[in-house]
Design an enzyme around this catalytic site. Structure first.
Site, PDB file in Angstrom:
ATOM      1  CE1 TYR A 162      32.959  96.058  63.458  1.00  0.00           C
ATOM      2  CE2 TYR A 162      32.370  98.364  63.213  1.00  0.00           C
ATOM      3  CZ  TYR A 162      32.349  97.083  62.748  1.00  0.00           C
ATOM      4  OH  TYR A 162      31.741  96.801  61.565  1.00  0.00           O
TER       5      TYR A 162
ATOM      6  CB  SER B 120      29.958  92.768  57.813  1.00  0.00           C
ATOM      7  OG  SER B 120      28.768  93.298  58.348  1.00  0.00           O
TER       8      SER B 120
ATOM      9  CB  ALA C 221      37.865 115.536  56.875  1.00  0.00           C
ATOM     10  N   GLY C 222      36.507 112.174  56.180  1.00  0.00           N
ATOM     11  CA  GLY C 222      35.934 111.374  55.098  1.00  0.00           C
ATOM     12  C   GLY C 222      34.455 111.120  55.329  1.00  0.00           C
TER      13      GLY C 222
ATOM     14  CE  LYS D 262      28.950 103.963  55.610  1.00  0.00           C
ATOM     15  NZ  LYS D 262      29.193 104.328  56.988  1.00  0.00           N
TER      16      LYS D 262
ATOM     17  CG  ASP E 114      26.815 105.653  59.511  1.00  0.00           C
ATOM     18  OD1 ASP E 114      26.526 104.507  59.906  1.00  0.00           O
ATOM     19  OD2 ASP E 114      27.354 105.877  58.413  1.00  0.00           O
TER      20      ASP E 114
HETATM   21  P1  ATR Z   1      35.479 107.360  53.543  1.00  0.00           P
HETATM   22  O1  ATR Z   1      34.936 108.538  52.805  1.00  0.00           O
HETATM   23  O2  ATR Z   1      34.932 106.064  53.061  1.00  0.00           O
HETATM   24  O3  ATR Z   1      35.410 107.519  55.043  1.00  0.00           O
HETATM   25  P2  ATR Z   1      38.000 108.360  52.794  1.00  0.00           P
HETATM   26  O4  ATR Z   1      37.369 109.408  51.958  1.00  0.00           O
HETATM   27  O5  ATR Z   1      39.175 107.641  52.230  1.00  0.00           O
HETATM   28  O6  ATR Z   1      37.012 107.236  53.185  1.00  0.00           O
HETATM   29  O7  ATR Z   1      38.373 109.054  54.182  1.00  0.00           O
HETATM   30  C1  ATR Z   1      39.069 108.393  55.139  1.00  0.00           C
HETATM   31  C2  ATR Z   1      39.599 109.363  56.205  1.00  0.00           C
HETATM   32  O8  ATR Z   1      40.662 108.712  56.900  1.00  0.00           O
HETATM   33  C3  ATR Z   1      40.191 110.650  55.660  1.00  0.00           C
HETATM   34  O9  ATR Z   1      39.993 111.673  56.631  1.00  0.00           O
HETATM   35  C4  ATR Z   1      41.660 110.289  55.511  1.00  0.00           C
HETATM   36  O10 ATR Z   1      42.535 111.397  55.512  1.00  0.00           O
HETATM   37  P3  ATR Z   1      42.827 112.189  54.134  1.00  0.00           P
HETATM   38  O11 ATR Z   1      41.629 113.024  53.847  1.00  0.00           O
HETATM   39  O12 ATR Z   1      44.036 112.989  54.425  1.00  0.00           O
HETATM   40  O13 ATR Z   1      43.066 111.122  53.084  1.00  0.00           O
HETATM   41  C5  ATR Z   1      41.841 109.481  56.767  1.00  0.00           C
HETATM   42  N1  ATR Z   1      43.001 108.581  56.745  1.00  0.00           N
HETATM   43  C6  ATR Z   1      43.152 107.462  56.018  1.00  0.00           C
HETATM   44  N2  ATR Z   1      44.338 106.867  56.298  1.00  0.00           N
HETATM   45  C7  ATR Z   1      44.951 107.661  57.233  1.00  0.00           C
HETATM   46  C8  ATR Z   1      46.181 107.603  57.943  1.00  0.00           C
HETATM   47  N3  ATR Z   1      47.045 106.592  57.751  1.00  0.00           N
HETATM   48  N4  ATR Z   1      46.449 108.572  58.846  1.00  0.00           N
HETATM   49  C9  ATR Z   1      45.581 109.581  59.050  1.00  0.00           C
HETATM   50  N5  ATR Z   1      44.406 109.701  58.418  1.00  0.00           N
HETATM   51  C10 ATR Z   1      44.096 108.750  57.513  1.00  0.00           C
END
Ligand code: ATR
Length: 274
Positions: A220, A17, A131-132, A68, A105
């Site tokens: 980043y 960080s 979509a996370g 979060k 954010d």
């Molecule tokens: P957070 O809520 O902390 O952001 P998350 O819920 O794991 O973490 O979401 C991460 C996002 O990155 C999701 O949109 C995930 O896609 P899925 O919903 O299909 O899991 C996406 N993601 C993670 N690794 C990926 C990869 N290798 N390729 C494409 N999308 C990925």
């Protein structure tokens, strides 16, 4: 002199960080007597250790991956924007002992896109990849600026569709899978997937990029990110990494905590962004 007020950032992992550096510069610039530390806390210990931090007199915490949503559950009260996002990146212990959760954010992203990079959201078509939690925090502030449309594309399409439906009362937003994005170019493409630094790039048609398209990676690093490399390879003339969002969300948190707004320009310059 009194002991400094205690702040920090909690994540897992957290050693990478830049937040202590950024908040340290803000404190120096605004003459605030604070201490800002890293807290690496595993998910199963999050609640107990965060409560301990505040019980011992801590004043505020930034919260990052993967905490979060847990922070939103832990807070006694949420700001409207944190409530809508269902995610908290800033915890503040108010003088009345209410632990307030906020999400800066979206403010950070919108400020970087608009003020620092001069991009126009209003009347633009936006594509968000992922979509996370990172996406949840930014949809409302983006929609509030009146884009023509926001398309959220995700590896798991249902997640994008569900997320879009939570915000559809605020503007034109739809969710889909990567292959359903279509080939029409977008004005702004934002990468909010956690794939950011692992080397993979979402499987979206390169034709979504036109010569005028700006690409923005919420991830980043000092070197080019895989998304930025992909964007440039497909003809993007303006591809940016998320340093500005990082600094601007930090400035908003700092302002909430200290009641004084730091100037982000010198900090962006210190990071080599400006
Ligand atoms: P957070 O809520 O902390 O952001 P998350 O819920 O794991 O973490 O979401 C991460 C996002 O990155 C999701 O949109 C995930 O896609 P899925 O919903 O299909 O899991 C996406 N993601 C993670 N690794 C990926 C990869 N290798 N390729 C494409 N999308 C990925």
């Amino acid at each position: 002199m009194n002991a400094p007020d205690q702040y920090g950032v909690v994540g897992h992992p957290i050693s990478h960080s830049w937040s202590p550096f950024i908040h340290g510069l803000f404190a120096k610039q605004t003459d605030q007597h604070i201490n800002y530390r890293l807290y690496d806390i595993a998910p199963e210990n999050f609640r107990a250790q965060v409560l301990e931090f505040f019980t011992r007199g801590g004043r505020g915490l930034n919260v990052t991956v993967p905490h979060k949503e847990s922070a939103a559950e832990l807070a006694n009260a949420l700001t409207e924007r944190a409530d809508r996002a269902g995610a908290v990146n800033t915890l503040t212990l108010n003088p009345d002992h209410v632990l307030l959760g906020d999400n800066t954010d979206g403010h950070g992203l919108v400020t970087d896109l608009g003020k620092n990079l001069g991009l126009h959201i209003t009347n633009s078509r936006l594509l968000i990849l992922g979509a996370g939690g990172a996406t949840r925090g930014v949809i409302e502030p983006l929609l509030s600026l009146g884009p023509t449309e926001i398309v959220i594309a995700n590896r798991t399409p249902e997640r994008a569709i569900n997320l879009a439906s939570l915000f559809s009362d605020l503007g034109a937003v739809r969710g889909c899978g990567f292959e359903d994005v279509g080939g029409e170019p977008f004005d702004i493409i934002i990468n909010a997937t956690a794939a950011g630094l692992t080397g993979s790039v979402p499987n979206v048609a390169g034709s979504v990029i036109a010569s005028h398209t700006a690409c923005y990676d919420m991830s980043y690093s000092k070197s080019a990110t895989p998304f930025v490399t992909w964007a440039v390879e497909h003809g993007c003339a303006r591809a940016h990494k998320g340093w500005g969002m990082l600094v601007e969300q930090a400035a908003e948190s700092f302002t909430l905590w200290r009641g004084v707004r730091p100037d982000t320009g010198p900090v962006l310059a210190a990071l080599g962004i400006k």
